[in-house]
Design a protein around this motif. Structure first.
Motif, PDB file in Angstrom:
ATOM      1  N   UNK A   1       0.838  -1.191   0.000  1.00 33.29           N
ATOM      2  CA  UNK A   1       0.000   0.000   0.000  1.00 33.29           C
ATOM      3  C   UNK A   1       0.871   1.238   0.000  1.00 33.29           C
ATOM      4  N   UNK A   2       0.436   2.235  -0.747  1.00 34.86           N
ATOM      5  CA  UNK A   2       1.133   3.512  -0.717  1.00 34.86           C
ATOM      6  C   UNK A   2       0.826   4.247   0.578  1.00 34.86           C
ATOM      7  N   UNK A   3       1.624   5.265   0.903  1.00 35.88           N
ATOM      8  CA  UNK A   3       1.443   6.011   2.135  1.00 35.88           C
ATOM      9  C   UNK A   3       0.099   6.714   2.154  1.00 35.88           C
ATOM     10  N   UNK A   4      -0.675   6.464   3.205  1.00 38.95           N
ATOM     11  CA  UNK A   4      -1.965   7.133   3.413  1.00 38.95           C
ATOM     12  C   UNK A   4      -2.876   6.992   2.212  1.00 38.95           C
ATOM     13  N   UNK A   5      -2.763   5.889   1.509  1.00 32.53           N
ATOM     14  CA  UNK A   5      -3.616   5.661   0.358  1.00 32.53           C
ATOM     15  C   UNK A   5      -3.154   6.367  -0.893  1.00 32.53           C
ATOM     16  N   UNK A   6      -2.119   7.230  -0.808  1.00 31.46           N
ATOM     17  CA  UNK A   6      -1.617   7.940  -1.979  1.00 31.46           C
ATOM     18  C   UNK A   6      -0.628   7.055  -2.720  1.00 31.46           C
ATOM     19  N   UNK A   7      -0.295   7.452  -3.951  1.00 29.91           N
ATOM     20  CA  UNK A   7       0.688   6.697  -4.716  1.00 29.91           C
ATOM     21  C   UNK A   7       2.060   6.833  -4.063  1.00 29.91           C
ATOM     22  N   UNK A   8       2.813   5.748  -4.059  1.00 32.49           N
ATOM     23  CA  UNK A   8       4.180   5.803  -3.554  1.00 32.49           C
ATOM     24  C   UNK A   8       5.119   6.244  -4.663  1.00 32.49           C
TER      25      UNK A   8
ATOM     26  N   UNK B   1      10.213  -3.966 -18.828  1.00 32.42           N
ATOM     27  CA  UNK B   1       8.770  -3.734 -18.815  1.00 32.42           C
ATOM     28  C   UNK B   1       8.086  -4.574 -17.742  1.00 32.42           C
ATOM     29  N   UNK B   2       8.510  -5.825 -17.585  1.00 30.97           N
ATOM     30  CA  UNK B   2       7.919  -6.696 -16.565  1.00 30.97           C
ATOM     31  C   UNK B   2       8.208  -6.173 -15.160  1.00 30.97           C
ATOM     32  N   UNK B   3       9.446  -5.727 -14.927  1.00 32.03           N
ATOM     33  CA  UNK B   3       9.785  -5.167 -13.614  1.00 32.03           C
ATOM     34  C   UNK B   3       9.018  -3.868 -13.390  1.00 32.03           C
ATOM     35  N   UNK B   4       8.906  -3.061 -14.442  1.00 31.26           N
ATOM     36  CA  UNK B   4       8.166  -1.801 -14.326  1.00 31.26           C
ATOM     37  C   UNK B   4       6.712  -2.052 -13.943  1.00 31.26           C
ATOM     38  N   UNK B   5       6.107  -3.079 -14.539  1.00 29.89           N
ATOM     39  CA  UNK B   5       4.700  -3.362 -14.224  1.00 29.89           C
ATOM     40  C   UNK B   5       4.539  -3.734 -12.754  1.00 29.89           C
ATOM     41  N   UNK B   6       5.536  -4.417 -12.192  1.00 27.86           N
ATOM     42  CA  UNK B   6       5.484  -4.720 -10.758  1.00 27.86           C
ATOM     43  C   UNK B   6       5.594  -3.436  -9.939  1.00 27.86           C
ATOM     44  N   UNK B   7       6.512  -2.555 -10.344  1.00 29.89           N
ATOM     45  CA  UNK B   7       6.661  -1.293  -9.634  1.00 29.89           C
ATOM     46  C   UNK B   7       5.411  -0.437  -9.700  1.00 29.89           C
ATOM     47  N   UNK B   8       4.757  -0.423 -10.855  1.00 30.46           N
ATOM     48  CA  UNK B   8       3.526   0.356 -11.012  1.00 30.46           C
ATOM     49  C   UNK B   8       2.436  -0.190 -10.100  1.00 30.46           C
ATOM     50  N   UNK B   9       2.346  -1.500 -10.003  1.00 33.86           N
ATOM     51  CA  UNK B   9       1.339  -2.098  -9.125  1.00 33.86           C
ATOM     52  C   UNK B   9       1.596  -1.707  -7.670  1.00 33.86           C
ATOM     53  N   UNK B  10       2.859  -1.702  -7.264  1.00 32.18           N
ATOM     54  CA  UNK B  10       3.178  -1.308  -5.891  1.00 32.18           C
ATOM     55  C   UNK B  10       2.831   0.159  -5.677  1.00 32.18           C
ATOM     56  N   UNK B  11       3.182   1.032  -6.628  1.00 37.72           N
ATOM     57  CA  UNK B  11       2.858   2.453  -6.489  1.00 37.72           C
ATOM     58  C   UNK B  11       1.362   2.666  -6.321  1.00 37.72           C
ATOM     59  N   UNK B  12       0.565   1.846  -7.003  1.00 37.22           N
ATOM     60  CA  UNK B  12      -0.891   1.987  -6.946  1.00 37.22           C
ATOM     61  C   UNK B  12      -1.507   1.303  -5.737  1.00 37.22           C
ATOM     62  N   UNK B  13      -0.669   0.617  -4.927  1.00 37.32           N
ATOM     63  CA  UNK B  13      -1.199  -0.084  -3.765  1.00 37.32           C
ATOM     64  C   UNK B  13      -1.916  -1.366  -4.120  1.00 37.32           C
ATOM     65  N   UNK B  14      -1.547  -1.984  -5.233  1.00 33.84           N
ATOM     66  CA  UNK B  14      -2.185  -3.213  -5.701  1.00 33.84           C
ATOM     67  C   UNK B  14      -1.269  -4.409  -5.463  1.00 33.84           C
ATOM     68  N   UNK B  15      -1.822  -5.625  -5.470  1.00 32.44           N
ATOM     69  CA  UNK B  15      -0.975  -6.816  -5.331  1.00 32.44           C
ATOM     70  C   UNK B  15      -0.005  -6.932  -6.502  1.00 32.44           C
TER      71      UNK B  15
ATOM     72  N   UNK C   1      16.239  16.709 -20.607  1.00 30.28           N
ATOM     73  CA  UNK C   1      15.081  15.887 -20.244  1.00 30.28           C
ATOM     74  C   UNK C   1      14.713  16.035 -18.777  1.00 30.28           C
ATOM     75  N   UNK C   2      13.470  15.713 -18.465  1.00 28.46           N
ATOM     76  CA  UNK C   2      12.990  15.731 -17.083  1.00 28.46           C
ATOM     77  C   UNK C   2      13.284  14.368 -16.454  1.00 28.46           C
ATOM     78  N   UNK C   3      14.237  14.338 -15.538  1.00 28.22           N
ATOM     79  CA  UNK C   3      14.610  13.094 -14.870  1.00 28.22           C
ATOM     80  C   UNK C   3      14.150  13.067 -13.416  1.00 28.22           C
ATOM     81  N   UNK C   4      13.297  14.000 -13.046  1.00 30.35           N
ATOM     82  CA  UNK C   4      12.791  14.005 -11.679  1.00 30.35           C
ATOM     83  C   UNK C   4      11.859  12.819 -11.466  1.00 30.35           C
ATOM     84  N   UNK C   5      11.749  12.401 -10.225  1.00 30.53           N
ATOM     85  CA  UNK C   5      10.844  11.310  -9.875  1.00 30.53           C
ATOM     86  C   UNK C   5       9.758  11.851  -8.959  1.00 30.53           C
ATOM     87  N   UNK C   6       8.564  11.302  -9.093  1.00 32.58           N
ATOM     88  CA  UNK C   6       7.442  11.766  -8.285  1.00 32.58           C
ATOM     89  C   UNK C   6       6.509  10.600  -8.016  1.00 32.58           C
ATOM     90  N   UNK C   7       5.697  10.689  -6.961  1.00 34.43           N
ATOM     91  CA  UNK C   7       4.769   9.600  -6.644  1.00 34.43           C
ATOM     92  C   UNK C   7       3.844   9.294  -7.819  1.00 34.43           C
TER      93      UNK C   7
END
Length: 666
Positions: free
Chosen positions: A29-36, A79-93, A163-169
């Motif tokens: 789960x992301x912090x306080x329900x927000x995206x991590x 891409x496969x690793x990214x999809x796992x990271x996206x799921x974690x950011x969204x608070x999904x399994x 380029x924009x290389x900043x990272x954000x939730x």
């Protein structure tokens, strides 16, 4: 290829212990329900990977599957690793069986086995892997280096800002960089996942060794007027002894959107996703020399719903609003003005108001990319004044016989069907009827003419003499043609103005680059303020035109066609003229190159000169604005050469309405 695929997939199954013992999904789960943040999400993916629960698929596990001439499986692993990271950011399994997912990817997309995937294939792969996110909407976008060979179209990063290389939730970025040996041999591209960027240093995951910590320092290279044109990665502390160079060429971004039914983000998301699909298809069609082919666009674009975006959901269309469609036409115009014909149902849109079986069948084929509808109104002696139309319809044995000649009509050689306008069969002066007719209908003859611009479509006319059509070919009722025409052409003119605005905007981008990079008389020509003046002028004018276009789109979405009329007619005139001036200025700033095929500015000028005539000429549109804003007296004086009197009132009463005059059927 089938045998090879089966063999390769068998290797993947053997290499993956997860198939022997399926595991329960892990939930984060992301912090306080927000995206991590991506750093937090990817740290968790790395930390929770184990031999018992292998949630990371490393590149080495799939390299043997890829054609030996196609490099490795780096982008697929990324891409496969990214999809796992996206799921974690969204608070999904997370996906507890990513190796099985990889198997499904190769089964559904066997072209990935060839390796060296392009930008558009990478975007499609990422979208495929993000489909199962519990309806959490995502936007996938790319930005490339100005000199990248992997993105002939699409956005490029600023040569002065980099380029924009900043990272954000809620946003994860994949960096693709080119690996070149010391002797200049390009080995290919490598893909890594950005975790953090601080103090000029990147922390990332390398799919080749996805559980290790990896870092790069940044080095920009360029010229004084473009200091951040190129970005190179350096391994810190001189630890890389290979003498290879690593040059960033593309950033792939996956951005999660808040799924708020009261927000407008869903609309923005689908518009942005459609733009990306348009960019990717444009790259493919440019490579096959089909960029301006409406047939190729409709055939290929049907895969992601492009031909039906502005058709109602009741016919399996996208149901896009006028405001959404306007942004797509503008984007298409940035690529090439010929693409004004590839977004949505075009001149097939009025069929959604018909109830005949023929119209329904054509609508279905429009959505699937199998149909393309042209329109035929103008005639040798009837252009801006439809009252002079000579083509006629006569009732005959349960249908109609049509006789007449049409000229200056576009799309006839590409179209599958034509919406043909004639005088109404009821004999009432000033009334017209519209018929939907297959382009190969018996008795219908195409006459070719040749245009200077907008050459993606043909140009010519039609001849027909006592051509019989059944009642089912009539759109609406006999005599309703003018109503059908005016409502559709308000929308169509607005979309053409939007395409022109986009065309001009793209030309100004080229002008700005030219001012920065072209050196003459001892320095960049941008130092000459007289060349900067039109850049500022036309940028502002195009922005004003865009603001008015968006206002008009809202009026149409609200059903207020009357209030939108003067705005749209004015935009059809001034939007095209401003864009034409912008393109002409950009072309002249390029000197001899501007008139060559090395750039597309000459084509933009030529095509806009056609659009200033098509669908309502500039002078007629301006007169229409005057009439709608200040009353019809000045219009009557211009058309009849005299002030309003009983005679002119009688003529106007008997003739066709003069609120939406037409020119050739572009």
């Amino acid at each position: 290829m089938i045998a090879r695929s089966i063999l390769c997939l068998a290797v993947l199954v053997i290499a993956s212990p997860v198939f022997a013992k399926p595991q329960e999904s892990q939930t984060f789960k992301g912090n306080s329900g927000a995206f991590s943040t991506p750093g937090e999400a990817l740290d968790r993916v790395q930390g929770d990977h184990s031999d018992e629960i292998p949630i990371v698929v490393a590149q080495g596990e799939m390299d043997k599957l890829i054609d030996c001439k196609g490099g490795g499986a780096c982008p697929i692993s990324a891409a496969l690793i990214a999809s796992q990271g996206v799921r974690v950011m969204a608070g999904l399994p997370v996906d507890s069986q990513p190796h099985r997912t990889a198997l499904r990817v190769f089964q559904d997309k066997p072209e990935l086995l060839l390796g060296r995937i392009s930008n558009d294939r990478m975007v499609i792969l990422l979208a495929y892997l993000c489909e199962d996110l519990d309806e959490t909407p995502v936007v996938i976008s790319t930005v490339s280096a100005p000199n990248s060979p992997h993105a002939a179209l699409g956005p490029k990063w600023s040569e002065t800002d980099g380029p924009d290389l900043t990272t954000s939730p809620g946003e994860l970025k994949i960096l693709a960089y080119t690996v070149t040996t010391a002797d200049g041999t390009v080995r290919g591209r490598h893909f890594v996942l950005l975790k953090t960027y601080e103090g000029g240093r990147l922390n990332f995951i390398d799919p080749g060794k996805p559980l290790k910590k990896r870092m790069f320092d940044l080095e920009y290279r360029g010229v004084p007027s473009a200091t951040k044109r190129q970005l190179f990665f350096q391994v810190p502390n001189g630890l890389d002894k290979s003498s290879q160079t690593y040059e960033l060429n593309t950033i792939f971004s996956i951005r999660l959107l808040v799924n708020d039914p009261n927000a407008t983000s869903d609309s923005e998301s689908r518009v942005e996703t459609m733009k990306i699909n348009i960019d990717n298809l444009a790259e493919r069609l440019r490579a096959s020399d089909e960029l301006t082919s409406p047939i190729a666009w409709r055939r290929e674009g049907a895969v992601f719903g492009l031909p039906g975006v502005d058709l109602p959901a009741s016919v399996d269309g996208g149901g896009y609003s006028v405001a959404e469609s306007l942004e797509l036409f503008r984007h298409a115009g940035r690529i090439n003005l010929n693409l004004r014909d590839v977004v949505g149902g075009a001149h097939g849109r009025p069929l959604a108001q018909a109830s005949t079986q023929i119209a329904g069948e054509v609508l279905n084929k429009l959505v699937t990319g199998e149909a393309y509808v042209a329109v035929s109104i103008t005639e040798p002696l009837a252009g801006s004044n439809p009252k002079e139309m000579q083509s006629k319809a006569v009732r005959y044995e349960g249908g109609f016989k049509l006789t007449g000649r049409k000229l200056w009509n576009a799309r006839l050689r590409q179209a599958t069907h034509i919406v043909l306008y004639t005088q109404a069969a009821n004999g009432k002066e000033g009334e017209f009827s519209a018929f939907l007719i297959p382009i190969d209908h018996p008795g219908l003859k195409i006459v070719d003419r040749y245009a200077h611009g907008l050459t993606g479509n043909s140009f010519g006319g039609l001849e027909f003499d006592d051509m019989f059509v059944s009642q089912d070919h009539l759109i609406g009722k006999d005599g309703e043609g003018w109503k059908i025409f005016t409502r559709h052409f308000q929308y169509w003119r607005l979309m053409q103005a939007a395409a022109a605005i986009g065309c001009g905007e793209a030309a100004l981008d080229q002008l700005a680059d030219r001012l920065k990079t072209r050196n003459a008389f001892g320095g960049p020509i941008g130092r000459f303020s007289h060349l900067q003046q039109p850049l500022g002028e036309y940028t502002t004018k195009l922005r004003m035109a865009l603001a008015l276009a968006r206002e008009a789109a809202k009026l149409l979405d609200d059903g207020n066609y009357k209030a939108a009329t003067s705005l749209i007619d004015g935009l059809k005139a001034e939007g095209v003229e401003i864009a034409l001036s912008a393109c002409d200025t950009a072309m002249r700033a390029h000197g001899a190159m501007g008139y060559s095929r090395d750039v597309d500015l000459g084509d933009r000028v030529r095509d806009l000169m056609g659009l200033r005539i098509a669908d309502g000429t500039t002078d007629v549109m301006r007169m229409s604005v005057v009439k709608n804003v200040y009353g019809s007296e000045l219009w009557i004086m211009a058309v009849y050469g005299m002030p309003r009197n009983e005679e002119t009132e009688t003529e106007i009463e008997a003739g066709a309405p003069v609120t939406s005059e037409v020119s050739n059927d572009e």
